[in-house]
Scaffold this active site. Structure first.
Site, short mmCIF file in Angstrom:
data_model
loop_
_atom_site.label_atom_id
_atom_site.label_comp_id
_atom_site.label_asym_id
_atom_site.label_seq_id
_atom_site.Cartn_x
_atom_site.Cartn_y
_atom_site.Cartn_z
N LYS A 35 0.79 -1.19 0.01
CA LYS A 35 -0.07 0.07 0.05
C LYS A 35 1.01 1.20 0.03
O LYS A 35 2.22 0.96 0.19
CB LYS A 35 -0.82 0.07 1.21
CG LYS A 35 -0.17 -0.08 2.58
CD LYS A 35 -1.27 -0.11 3.77
CE LYS A 35 -0.50 0.08 5.09
NZ LYS A 35 -1.35 -0.13 6.25
N TYR A 257 16.55 30.23 6.86
CA TYR A 257 15.53 31.11 7.25
C TYR A 257 15.36 31.20 8.76
O TYR A 257 15.65 30.23 9.59
CB TYR A 257 14.34 30.15 6.64
CG TYR A 257 13.97 30.46 5.22
CD1 TYR A 257 13.83 31.77 4.41
CD2 TYR A 257 13.99 29.33 4.27
CE1 TYR A 257 13.59 31.83 3.16
CE2 TYR A 257 13.76 29.43 3.03
CZ TYR A 257 13.54 30.53 2.59
OH TYR A 257 13.24 30.71 0.99
#
Length: 362
Positions: A35, A257
């Site tokens: 999956k 940042y």
């Protein structure tokens, strides 16, 4: 030229891991859980690598079963969430997919479906304590009888449950779930499937007839504080990129940042071409290890969309173009996940479309 970020899928590792699972789980058979695009490794790629050895596949949704059939795979395929709406049943019959049945609505859809389209193999899911999907233990016998009375349902009805904390080998929840499952199914015929990857390692009483293994198939640990390699499995993915810049940054200067990391001295800072736009976790903390060549160096500053910054003081000979490994056989993905406040499954499932996937036989 394509971006430098590459995920290498090790087909030999996948085969090794499946063989080890089959050895550990025997005499139970193994459903290879593919999956979520095979936990980010590529559904068709993984199924092809395991085609000669996997006895069955397990998927989350009908669409994955369709993809496997379209790729030519003839193994049993179990859809773990079953039909999502009434129209799915005819497609499951056509594709010979096996449906997990966990809710009364699905029973109604089955009763209204046409048996003329073909026989449907079903698995009755029991909620033994996960409290997510499944019928309460007290209802199991009646639901089993209801399924058996529906025209077109294969008379061999599977019995299935899912554990909520089987990775805790000294816990009390898993023995309680095993006992509830056993009591609810004591007088019913049909193959049993209880174990996930962790239960294969820690709960031999839960072998049943089929185990459903996902994480360990890809070499991903299911036990806290250990890597897949610690448990005898090989990582099936290496994520790597290249160093694209090396800058000399002065003492006291802040990197990235919001300037969350300050240089303690004049130092070389490397920039590697990977970021959260590729699936590398933005939550990775300063200090998360990265390999530059064969040198382990720490991440510094915030992960940005396309780039990360690295402290190269312990890799003074690094040069632009050097290989940068984010995880793989020499740097466990579990280590990166722990530094990022998540689990290894989350990282491998998170690869984005701009990552180039390649295969090797290792």
């Amino acid at each position: 030229m394509s971006r430098a970020t590459v995920a290498t899928i090790h087909l030999g590792a996948l085969r090794h891991n499946l063989a080890r699972l089959q050895s550990l789980a025997g005499p139970a058979k193994v459903m290879a859980v593919v999956k979520a695009d095979a936990y980010g490794h590529g559904l068709e790629r993984v199924a092809r690598a395991l085609d000669g050895a996997a006895e069955a596949f397990a998927v989350a949704a009908l669409g994955d079963g369709l993809r496997l059939r379209a790729a030519g795979h003839r193994q049993r395929i179990v859809v773990l969430s079953g039909p999502d709406h009434a129209g799915d049943i005819a497609e499951m019959q056509r594709l010979r997919l096996e449906a997990t049945i966990h809710h009364d609505t699905q029973l109604q859809w089955l009763a209204e479906a046409s048996a003329a389209r073909g026989c449907l193999h079903v698995w009755l899911k029991i909620d033994s304590g996960m409290h997510r999907l499944g019928f309460a233990p007290g209802r199991v016998a009646a639901v089993h009888a209801q399924l058996a009375a529906i025209a077109g349902i294969d008379p061999e009805i599977g019995l299935l449950t899912h554990f909520s904390e089987s990775e805790l080998f000294d816990g009390t929840q898993t023995p309680a779930q095993i006992a509830r499952f056993g009591e609810a199914t004591a007088h019913l015929q049909g193959p049993r499937s209880l174990s996930n990857s962790a239960a294969v390692l820690g709960w031999p009483a839960a072998r049943g007839d089929w185990v459903r293994t996902g994480g360990l198939l890809y070499g991903l640990s299911v036990v806290g504080g250990k890597s897949g390699a610690d448990l005898g499995f090989r990582p099936a993915m290496t994520l790597a990129t290249r160093l694209i810049a090396i800058n000399r940054i002065g003492k006291g200067e802040r990197v990235g940042y919001n300037g969350t990391w300050t240089c303690p001295e004049d130092m070389p800072v490397g920039v590697a071409a990977i970021g959260y736009g590729d699936g590398y976790p933005r939550s990775a903390a300063a200090g998360t290890p990265v390999l530059v060549g064969d040198r382990r160096v720490p991440l510094i500053g915030r992960v940005s969309m396309d780039l990360i910054t690295l402290d190269l003081r312990e890799a003074a000979d690094a040069k632009i173009g050097d290989r940068v490994t984010l995880w793989g056989p020499d740097l466990p993905v579990e280590t990166v996940a722990a530094q990022s406040g998540t689990i290894s499954y989350d990282l491998t499932c998170g690869m984005t479309r701009r990552v180039l996937f390649v295969e090797d036989e290792s």
